[in-house]
Design a protein around this motif. Sequence first.
Motif, mmCIF file in Angstrom:
data_model
loop_
_atom_site.group_PDB
_atom_site.id
_atom_site.type_symbol
_atom_site.label_atom_id
_atom_site.label_comp_id
_atom_site.label_asym_id
_atom_site.label_seq_id
_atom_site.Cartn_x
_atom_site.Cartn_y
_atom_site.Cartn_z
ATOM 1 N N ARG A 298 0.882 -1.182 0.045
ATOM 2 C CA ARG A 298 -0.061 0.185 -0.110
ATOM 3 C C ARG A 298 0.863 1.352 0.153
ATOM 4 N NH1 ARG A 298 -3.227 -2.927 4.924
ATOM 5 N NH2 ARG A 298 -4.699 -4.025 3.694
ATOM 6 N N ALA A 299 0.409 2.277 -0.567
ATOM 7 C CA ALA A 299 0.793 3.571 -0.634
ATOM 8 C C ALA A 299 1.209 3.898 0.767
ATOM 9 C CB ALA A 299 0.160 4.699 -1.439
ATOM 10 N N GLY A 300 2.278 4.670 1.013
ATOM 11 C CA GLY A 300 2.543 5.399 2.504
ATOM 12 C C GLY A 300 2.577 4.300 3.756
ATOM 13 N N GLU A 301 3.003 3.049 3.380
ATOM 14 C CA GLU A 301 3.287 2.302 4.379
ATOM 15 C C GLU A 301 4.665 1.499 4.300
ATOM 16 O OE1 GLU A 301 1.089 -1.544 4.756
ATOM 17 O OE2 GLU A 301 1.687 -2.038 2.583
ATOM 18 N N ILE A 302 5.168 1.183 5.331
ATOM 19 C CA ILE A 302 6.364 0.523 5.332
ATOM 20 C C ILE A 302 6.201 -1.089 5.420
ATOM 21 C CG2 ILE A 302 8.632 -0.307 6.427
ATOM 22 C CD1 ILE A 302 8.991 2.919 7.093
ATOM 23 N N LEU A 303 5.919 -1.915 4.813
ATOM 24 C CA LEU A 303 5.825 -3.375 4.891
ATOM 25 C C LEU A 303 7.162 -4.187 5.155
ATOM 26 C CD1 LEU A 303 3.753 -5.581 4.730
ATOM 27 C CD2 LEU A 303 4.497 -5.922 2.295
ATOM 28 N N ARG A 437 9.082 6.550 -6.908
ATOM 29 C CA ARG A 437 8.095 7.382 -6.871
ATOM 30 C C ARG A 437 6.804 6.532 -6.017
ATOM 31 N NH1 ARG A 437 9.784 7.711 -11.729
ATOM 32 N NH2 ARG A 437 7.840 6.767 -12.578
ATOM 33 N N LYS A 438 6.844 5.222 -6.510
ATOM 34 C CA LYS A 438 5.679 4.380 -5.950
ATOM 35 C C LYS A 438 6.229 3.511 -4.968
ATOM 36 C CE LYS A 438 2.453 4.225 -9.805
ATOM 37 N NZ LYS A 438 3.427 5.286 -10.695
ATOM 38 N N VAL A 439 7.220 2.754 -5.128
ATOM 39 C CA VAL A 439 7.877 1.630 -4.176
ATOM 40 C C VAL A 439 9.288 1.547 -4.210
ATOM 41 C CG1 VAL A 439 7.453 -0.733 -3.708
ATOM 42 C CG2 VAL A 439 5.824 0.221 -4.840
ATOM 43 N N LEU A 440 9.827 1.453 -2.877
ATOM 44 C CA LEU A 440 11.128 1.363 -2.782
ATOM 45 C C LEU A 440 11.302 -0.172 -1.891
ATOM 46 C CD1 LEU A 440 14.186 2.043 -2.629
ATOM 47 C CD2 LEU A 440 14.073 2.744 -0.240
ATOM 48 N N VAL A 441 12.003 -0.964 -2.618
ATOM 49 C CA VAL A 441 12.471 -2.430 -2.220
ATOM 50 C C VAL A 441 13.903 -2.330 -1.530
ATOM 51 C CG1 VAL A 441 12.345 -4.990 -2.553
ATOM 52 C CG2 VAL A 441 10.729 -3.456 -4.141
ATOM 53 N N GLN A 467 5.704 10.591 2.561
ATOM 54 C CA GLN A 467 5.623 11.207 1.095
ATOM 55 C C GLN A 467 4.484 10.299 0.468
ATOM 56 O OE1 GLN A 467 9.277 11.792 -0.748
ATOM 57 N NE2 GLN A 467 10.228 12.995 0.905
ATOM 58 N N GLY A 468 4.072 9.189 0.976
ATOM 59 C CA GLY A 468 3.390 8.403 0.034
ATOM 60 C C GLY A 468 3.760 7.296 -0.502
ATOM 61 N N VAL A 469 4.976 7.010 -0.511
ATOM 62 C CA VAL A 469 5.694 5.912 -1.249
ATOM 63 C C VAL A 469 5.690 4.777 -0.238
ATOM 64 C CG1 VAL A 469 8.003 4.794 -2.189
ATOM 65 C CG2 VAL A 469 7.070 7.635 -2.410
ATOM 66 N N ALA A 470 5.585 3.604 -0.998
ATOM 67 C CA ALA A 470 5.538 2.336 -0.173
ATOM 68 C C ALA A 470 6.990 1.884 -0.220
ATOM 69 C CB ALA A 470 4.584 1.367 -0.886
ATOM 70 N N VAL A 471 7.348 1.421 1.119
ATOM 71 C CA VAL A 471 8.722 0.676 1.182
ATOM 72 C C VAL A 471 8.416 -0.809 1.710
ATOM 73 C CG1 VAL A 471 10.738 0.855 2.622
ATOM 74 C CG2 VAL A 471 9.565 2.990 1.970
ATOM 75 N N VAL A 472 9.005 -1.769 0.944
ATOM 76 C CA VAL A 472 9.079 -2.939 1.199
ATOM 77 C C VAL A 472 10.692 -3.288 2.014
ATOM 78 C CG1 VAL A 472 9.021 -5.276 0.378
ATOM 79 C CG2 VAL A 472 7.729 -3.599 -0.792
ATOM 80 N N ASP A 477 16.686 -8.404 11.074
ATOM 81 C CA ASP A 477 16.782 -7.676 12.535
ATOM 82 C C ASP A 477 15.342 -7.296 12.834
ATOM 83 O OD1 ASP A 477 17.006 -5.964 14.554
ATOM 84 O OD2 ASP A 477 18.833 -4.939 13.529
ATOM 85 N N LEU A 478 14.861 -8.304 13.584
ATOM 86 C CA LEU A 478 13.319 -8.179 14.097
ATOM 87 C C LEU A 478 13.154 -6.769 14.794
ATOM 88 C CD1 LEU A 478 12.420 -11.808 15.348
ATOM 89 C CD2 LEU A 478 12.341 -10.634 12.964
ATOM 90 N N GLU A 479 14.115 -6.411 15.581
ATOM 91 C CA GLU A 479 13.958 -5.101 16.325
ATOM 92 C C GLU A 479 13.806 -4.045 15.321
ATOM 93 O OE1 GLU A 479 17.151 -4.169 19.109
ATOM 94 O OE2 GLU A 479 16.404 -5.878 20.511
ATOM 95 N N GLU A 480 14.690 -4.061 14.308
ATOM 96 C CA GLU A 480 14.568 -3.022 13.270
ATOM 97 C C GLU A 480 13.139 -2.968 12.613
ATOM 98 O OE1 GLU A 480 17.763 -2.004 10.332
ATOM 99 O OE2 GLU A 480 16.577 -3.553 9.257
ATOM 100 N N LEU A 481 12.595 -4.326 12.289
ATOM 101 C CA LEU A 481 11.323 -4.414 11.449
ATOM 102 C C LEU A 481 10.150 -4.056 12.473
ATOM 103 C CD1 LEU A 481 11.452 -7.898 9.956
ATOM 104 C CD2 LEU A 481 11.738 -5.761 8.862
ATOM 105 N N LEU A 482 10.169 -4.221 13.777
ATOM 106 C CA LEU A 482 9.198 -3.824 14.877
ATOM 107 C C LEU A 482 9.060 -2.289 14.751
ATOM 108 C CD1 LEU A 482 9.436 -6.790 17.356
ATOM 109 C CD2 LEU A 482 7.528 -6.273 15.741
ATOM 110 N N SER A 483 10.354 -1.763 14.937
ATOM 111 C CA SER A 483 10.463 -0.530 15.286
ATOM 112 C C SER A 483 10.056 0.554 13.917
ATOM 113 C CB SER A 483 11.852 0.025 15.811
ATOM 114 O OG SER A 483 12.625 0.001 14.343
ATOM 115 N N LEU A 484 10.000 -0.147 12.931
ATOM 116 C CA LEU A 484 9.676 0.551 11.620
ATOM 117 C C LEU A 484 8.623 0.414 10.773
ATOM 118 C CD1 LEU A 484 12.190 2.730 10.419
ATOM 119 C CD2 LEU A 484 12.459 1.032 8.624
ATOM 120 N N SER A 485 8.291 -0.758 10.897
ATOM 121 C CA SER A 485 7.186 -1.365 9.911
ATOM 122 C C SER A 485 5.787 -0.992 10.409
ATOM 123 C CB SER A 485 7.274 -2.717 9.700
ATOM 124 O OG SER A 485 8.435 -3.222 9.042
ATOM 125 N N ASP A 486 4.986 -0.976 9.611
ATOM 126 C CA ASP A 486 3.359 -0.594 9.489
ATOM 127 C C ASP A 486 2.680 -2.084 9.658
ATOM 128 O OD1 ASP A 486 3.257 2.350 9.746
ATOM 129 O OD2 ASP A 486 4.087 2.056 7.602
#
Length: 529
Positions: A298-303, A437-441, A467-472, A477-486
């Motif tokens: 989704r736009a504007g989320e960190i997955l 512009r849409k997604v960063l992997v 800015q509305g970009v999706a980040v995958v 690093d589970l701590e990194e994922l838990l602190s950053l992800s939606d």
Amino acid sequence: MPDPRLRPVNGGTAHSLVSLRGIAKHFPGVIANADVDLDIRAGEIHALLGENGAGKSTLMNILTGIYQADAGEIAIDGKPVRFGSPLDAIAAGIGMVHQHFKLVQAFTVAENIHLGWGETPRLASARQLEARTAAIAEKFNLAVRPDARIHALSAGEQQRVEILRVLARDARVLILDEPTAVLTPSEARELFKALDAFRKSGNAVIFISHKLHEVLEISDRVTVLRGGRKVATHETKDCDHRMLAGLMVGREIVLGNYRDRSAEPGNDARPTVLELRNVCADDQRGLPALRNIDLAIRAGEILGIAGVAGNGQRELSQVITGIRPLVSGEILVGGKAVSHQDAAAFAAFGIGHIPEDRLRSGLAPSLSIDDNVVIREYKTDAVSRGPFFDPRAANRLARTIAADAEVAIPDFGMPVRNLSGGNQQRLVARREIRIARKVLVAAYPSRGLDIGAINTMLRYFVELRNQGVAVVLISEDLEELLSLSDRIAVLYEGRIMSVFDAESADMETIGLLMGGQTAAAPATSGARS
């Protein structure tokens, strides 16, 4: 986790195997090392910390004979030495395993172990070399397959081969540069067991890492460099994370929770920008790597994508960026099917990619820094005038991207492989963020970065998300994922085990899912919801 902290033999009173005094090294416009003193004792693991560009690599290159110091001296067992080449350092018992392995991929393990070694028997058969390799592996408690080709080995297995090459040549000081960057937790544990055995024999290890928890667990002493100078050397038992981070960067570093979305719409209100429907893909060997993947980004989320390395993460990142073809299924960008488009088309759609292997997949090592930094924008007005490439415009853009990445570069014309791994990563990240512009992997984007650079990188992702970009974000690093992800998706053997809101996640549940267990899986928000 690694074994409990290892202690030097002789109660910490062991003599210095290596002493560096007043080491200085200058490059055009750069002071790499200035008046650095360092003592490495017999029977210790000595951690060397510092931000990218702090002078760690230069100092170790001097110790291993790759560079010659402009000032200062090196002593082995108290006797001054001068290394004119790496062969001199190896003869003196100094060996280094670099972050990027230097193995011949088409050769066997046994052939790599014996390549360029003066003690390799002349006219030895393959069976004889394999037998000698097996004996060396048993001696140092490092399991390898002597007849295996390097390209068929995992990163952990290749690292063991590199270490055996060094130890077989009677190294007394083993230098490891970011040794766990590409290892699974179990492979890291095996490495630490081998290091424990090595140090207990009265040898020494210089352990270069940005993973402070590992440094605190396995080292006996820690030396910190900053700006090419030694800041301090401390007994590890007297250190903690905050202290070491502050010494490295010269300021307090706070890595907090970045998921404050109180003013933003919920996940369900954000449009889907990229979707995978029943996607299957093979790995490079032609074996199934992704199995019936359904995933909405989704736009504007960190997955966040969690999982133990080798469970399809690389293939997932390559599928989402158009690098790897599908066996079956469908990919949609903005609701339109793009399954058969190539990587250039995916980039044109606005999908950036920070790959797992930045040197081989994200960069052309032999090309200049200019070429590598602007390579994604060759066809744009930023670097071309109609059909003609403009080198001056390319250099201006490269300098802008390098400044944004906070990478100091003395010569933009030099091969990009000459940069440190961390600086390569930062340049790739800023380059890809420009086109996302849409997604960063981002696959393992923190590997090889110091704590300050990691903090900066994570804030890049938050800014993109806002800015509305999706980040995958693919990470171990589970701590990194838990602190950053939606949201977090857990990948196991090429399947999505569950997708759930990060706020409701916990490490125990994620760990069970990463191991293939589903009994304790949390309530999901739906893989395609």
